[in-house]
Enzyme design. Structure first.
Site, PDB file in Angstrom:
ATOM      1  NE  ARG A  25      32.671   6.307  59.248  1.00 21.10           N
ATOM      2  CZ  ARG A  25      32.688   7.567  59.654  1.00 21.10           C
ATOM      3  NH1 ARG A  25      32.766   8.526  58.777  1.00 21.10           N
ATOM      4  NH2 ARG A  25      32.602   7.846  60.925  1.00 21.10           N
ATOM      5  NE  ARG A  29      29.098  11.853  54.208  1.00 24.58           N
ATOM      6  CZ  ARG A  29      29.540  12.571  55.228  1.00 24.58           C
ATOM      7  NH1 ARG A  29      28.939  13.691  55.527  1.00 24.58           N
ATOM      8  NH2 ARG A  29      30.579  12.185  55.925  1.00 24.58           N
ATOM      9  NE  ARG A  38      23.106  10.185  54.989  1.00 22.96           N
ATOM     10  CZ  ARG A  38      22.475  11.196  55.518  1.00 22.96           C
ATOM     11  NH1 ARG A  38      21.172  11.308  55.363  1.00 22.96           N
ATOM     12  NH2 ARG A  38      23.120  12.122  56.196  1.00 22.96           N
ATOM     13  CG  ASP A  74      27.463   5.685  63.619  1.00 20.04           C
ATOM     14  OD1 ASP A  74      28.149   6.151  62.689  1.00 20.04           O
ATOM     15  OD2 ASP A  74      27.607   6.038  64.803  1.00 20.04           O
ATOM     16  CE1 TYR A 149      31.490  11.552  68.613  1.00 19.19           C
ATOM     17  CE2 TYR A 149      32.090   9.243  68.776  1.00 19.19           C
ATOM     18  CZ  TYR A 149      32.162  10.454  68.118  1.00 19.19           C
ATOM     19  OH  TYR A 149      32.893  10.568  66.977  1.00 19.19           O
TER      20      TYR A 149
END
Ligand code: CP3
Length: 345
Positions: A25, A29, A38, A74, A149
């Site tokens: 990652r 952010r 973003r 992703d 998921y």
């Protein structure tokens, strides 16, 4: 600037100029530049726009001086292309409108054709290969983590629905594992054909299984995946969290590099998998909020253990999170590069 191939050399247990380092990652952010991008685009949009995706991938390489880039995408992107209605909510995770319940649902899933279904991802890889002076890592989610998921409909703490299907509906579970296993091989092969120079399979949530259940319900699929990638010509990496007890099973997989989470010291990990594998890891990402002396001390201990045998890549035990300071990562990267420089085996 010449091409920095230290990461690839470490993956092959060849001599390196310095310990290679990258961070899971590493685009995200915690970077003001990413947050700015973003404001304009959703996560999915960044993944869909090759120029923007490439820019975001390059950010940490330029900013942190890491030894590898990881494609900005992703794990749910190919799942969406297979027909699952998925959205990704920042700060929460993937949300799925039509979770998998039956064999019928599994049969409805399309077989992924990466160049036709995800041309923009493939284009992002091609752009990056032209621009990068460090290797590009492609990636995929692993079947268990993706299935969690797809079955739960979103993030989960205990994976009850996933395990219920695994234990109670083996034909549905088996069909889903087969489908996702083939997808992973096809997807990663296409990424390599487009220019990825290593591939990492993220099995983030696999640590929720016991070794016996892993062996019975997941291992055959992982075996097929890594066997299917054996002749791919680039190093393969397998990573998960809470995998301490699974490492003794993982050692049977035909994979090159094992990503270790922070709970298992690297010498213990080596005892469990044997010296055949290259190790990658394993600073607790939470430690990046500690005072520098604490970070440096822990990084030293990790690198010393990592270098006990040839084949070591510095990384975190899981991904970066938004509260981490860019300066801390710059300092850490420099430290890893300098620390055993000149005394490498
Ligand atoms: O720099 C990189 O590492 C490349 C990009 C990347 C992303 N997701 C972008 C992303 C990678 C390799 C992933 C993999 C991924 N995605 C995993 C496996 C690795 C891991 O961290 O365990 C998983 C489980 C996912 C699913 C996912 N996507 C979750 C759980 C979340 C929410 C977490 C959060 O902090 O918001 C996402 C969203 C996501 N994917 C972000 C990023 C940068 C969050 C930032 C945003 O919304 O802009």
């Amino acid at each position: 600037m010449t091409f920095n191939d230290n990461f690839l050399r470490a993956c092959r247990k060849q001599a390196v100029d310095h310990v290679p380092v990258w961070y899971m990652r590493q685009a995200g952010r915690y970077q003001p530049e990413y947050r700015k991008i973003r404001e304009k685009y959703s996560l999915m949009e960044i993944c869909e726009l090759p120029e923007v995706g490439a820019e975001v991938t390059l950010l940490p390489v330029q900013q942190l001086n890491v030894d590898a880039a990881i494609l900005f995408s992703d794990i749910m992107i190919p799942v969406k292309a297979m027909g699952i209605d998925v959205d990704i909510k920042g700060g929460y995770g993937p949300v799925i409108a039509n979770p998998i319940k039956s064999v019928h649902d599994v049969r409805q899933l399309r077989d992924l054709e990466p160049e036709a279904d995800l041309p923009n991802t493939m284009e992002t890889i091609r752009i990056l290969r032209r621009e990068l002076k460090v290797p590009l890592i492609g990636f995929s989610g692993a079947p268990f983590t993706l299935a969690s998921y797809m079955i739960e409909g979103g993030p989960s703490r205990n994976y009850y629905k996933t395990k219920q299907m695994m234990y109670s509906a083996p034909e549905v579970w088996g069909a889903l594992m087969d489908k996702l296993g083939s997808m992973v091989v096809t997807y990663l092969k296409s990424q390599v054909a487009a220019g990825a120079q290593a591939v990492q399979v993220f099995d983030s949530w696999i640590g929720s299984l016991s070794p016996a259940d892993y062996r019975q319900y997941v291992f055959p699929t992982m075996q097929k995946i890594f066997a299917g990638l054996r002749d791919i010509g680039v190093p393969t990496i397998y990573f998960g969290i809470n995998t301490g007890e699974l490492l003794t099973v993982w050692k049977e997989l035909p994979v090159d590099v094992i990503g270790v989470d922070w709970r298992v010291p690297l010498d213990a990990a080596r005892k469990r998998v044997g010296s055949e594998f290259v190790l990658q890891g394993n600073l607790d990402p939470a430690k990046l909020l500690a005072p520098w002396e604490v970070i440096e001390q822990n990084a030293k201990e990790i690198i010393d253990l990592g270098l006990e045998q040839p084949g070591y890549i510095f990384n975190l035990g899981h991904g970066l999170f938004p509260e981490v300071q860019v300066e801390t990562l710059q300092k850490l990267t420099e430290f890893v590069h300098q620390y055993r420089n000149g005394v490498l085996v």
